[in-house]
Design a protein around this motif. Structure first.
Motif, short mmCIF file in Angstrom:
data_model
loop_
_atom_site.label_atom_id
_atom_site.label_comp_id
_atom_site.label_asym_id
_atom_site.label_seq_id
_atom_site.Cartn_x
_atom_site.Cartn_y
_atom_site.Cartn_z
N SER A 85 20.54 -40.17 -8.28
CA SER A 85 19.92 -39.76 -7.00
C SER A 85 20.25 -38.31 -6.67
CB SER A 85 20.38 -40.68 -5.87
OG SER A 85 20.10 -42.03 -6.16
N LEU A 86 20.07 -37.45 -7.64
CA LEU A 86 20.45 -36.05 -7.45
C LEU A 86 19.57 -35.37 -6.41
CD1 LEU A 86 21.26 -35.22 -11.15
CD2 LEU A 86 22.82 -34.88 -9.21
N LYS A 87 20.21 -34.45 -5.69
CA LYS A 87 19.55 -33.70 -4.62
C LYS A 87 19.64 -32.21 -4.94
CE LYS A 87 21.50 -37.02 -1.32
NZ LYS A 87 22.33 -37.17 -0.10
N PRO A 88 18.74 -31.41 -4.36
CA PRO A 88 18.84 -29.96 -4.60
C PRO A 88 20.21 -29.39 -4.22
CG PRO A 88 16.73 -30.50 -3.65
CD PRO A 88 17.53 -31.77 -3.64
N GLU A 89 20.86 -29.95 -3.22
CA GLU A 89 22.17 -29.45 -2.83
C GLU A 89 23.28 -29.80 -3.82
OE1 GLU A 89 20.03 -31.27 -0.97
OE2 GLU A 89 21.12 -32.72 0.31
N ASP A 90 22.98 -30.58 -4.83
CA ASP A 90 23.94 -30.84 -5.91
C ASP A 90 23.93 -29.72 -6.95
OD1 ASP A 90 22.98 -34.28 -5.74
OD2 ASP A 90 24.85 -33.41 -4.99
N THR A 91 23.01 -28.78 -6.81
CA THR A 91 22.94 -27.66 -7.74
C THR A 91 24.22 -26.84 -7.67
OG1 THR A 91 20.53 -27.52 -7.63
CG2 THR A 91 21.72 -25.52 -8.29
N ALA A 92 24.86 -26.66 -8.83
CA ALA A 92 26.14 -25.96 -8.88
C ALA A 92 26.60 -25.88 -10.34
CB ALA A 92 27.21 -26.69 -8.07
N VAL A 93 27.64 -25.10 -10.57
CA VAL A 93 28.37 -25.18 -11.83
C VAL A 93 29.44 -26.26 -11.66
CG1 VAL A 93 29.80 -23.97 -13.51
CG2 VAL A 93 27.94 -22.76 -12.34
N TYR A 94 29.48 -27.18 -12.61
CA TYR A 94 30.42 -28.29 -12.55
C TYR A 94 31.56 -28.06 -13.55
CZ TYR A 94 27.36 -30.98 -9.53
OH TYR A 94 26.62 -31.42 -8.47
N TYR A 95 32.79 -28.22 -13.05
CA TYR A 95 33.99 -28.01 -13.84
C TYR A 95 34.83 -29.29 -13.87
CZ TYR A 95 33.04 -23.09 -12.71
OH TYR A 95 32.47 -21.86 -12.55
N CYS A 96 35.53 -29.52 -14.96
CA CYS A 96 36.57 -30.54 -14.95
C CYS A 96 37.93 -29.84 -15.03
CB CYS A 96 36.41 -31.56 -16.07
SG CYS A 96 36.39 -30.92 -17.75
#
Length: 125
Positions: A85-96
């Motif tokens: 259920s991804l949203k435009p506000e989930d746009t980002a660089v993801y890091y672990c």
């Protein structure tokens, strides 16, 4: 030396899904935690989901709770982040990130000593 490598990012439509992977190497501590963070342009780095190594306990931020699921494969030494259920506000660089302790209670980035280089997630029509 702990090394983390993220993969699985990409471009997805709103409402779609992605699964991110964080491949671990060099880990020797039984007690540790892996957390997923994200950072959008102009915003602070945000901790969103964490998993403890010794008991499998998980934590989620309110922004992703109910949509994202963290899990790990001990044999493959990979931590996954299933994002639905991804949203435009989930746009980002993801890091672990790695911490030689349980998950940081406040998702505080300063509590994590080792980081991957990140993978870009873009949610757009």
């Amino acid at each position: 030396q702990v090394q983390l490598v993220e993969s699985g990012g990409g471009l997805v439509n709103p409402g779609g899904s992605l699964r991110l992977s964080c491949a671990e190497s060099g880990l020797t501590a039984d007690l540790h935690a892996i957390e997923w963070f994200r950072q959008a342009p102009g915003k602070k780095r945000e901790g969103i989901s964490c998993i403890n190594s010794h008991n499998g306990d998980t934590m989620y931020s309110d922004s992703v709770k109910g949509r994202f699921t963290i899990s790990r494969d001990f044999v493959k030494k990979v931590v996954y982040l299933q994002m639905n259920s991804l949203k435009p506000e989930d746009t980002a660089v993801y890091y672990c990130a790695f911490r030689q302790d349980d998950c940081s209670k406040n998702h505080y980035a300063g509590d994590y000593a080792f980081w991957g280089r990140g993978t870009q997630v873009t949610v757009s029509p």
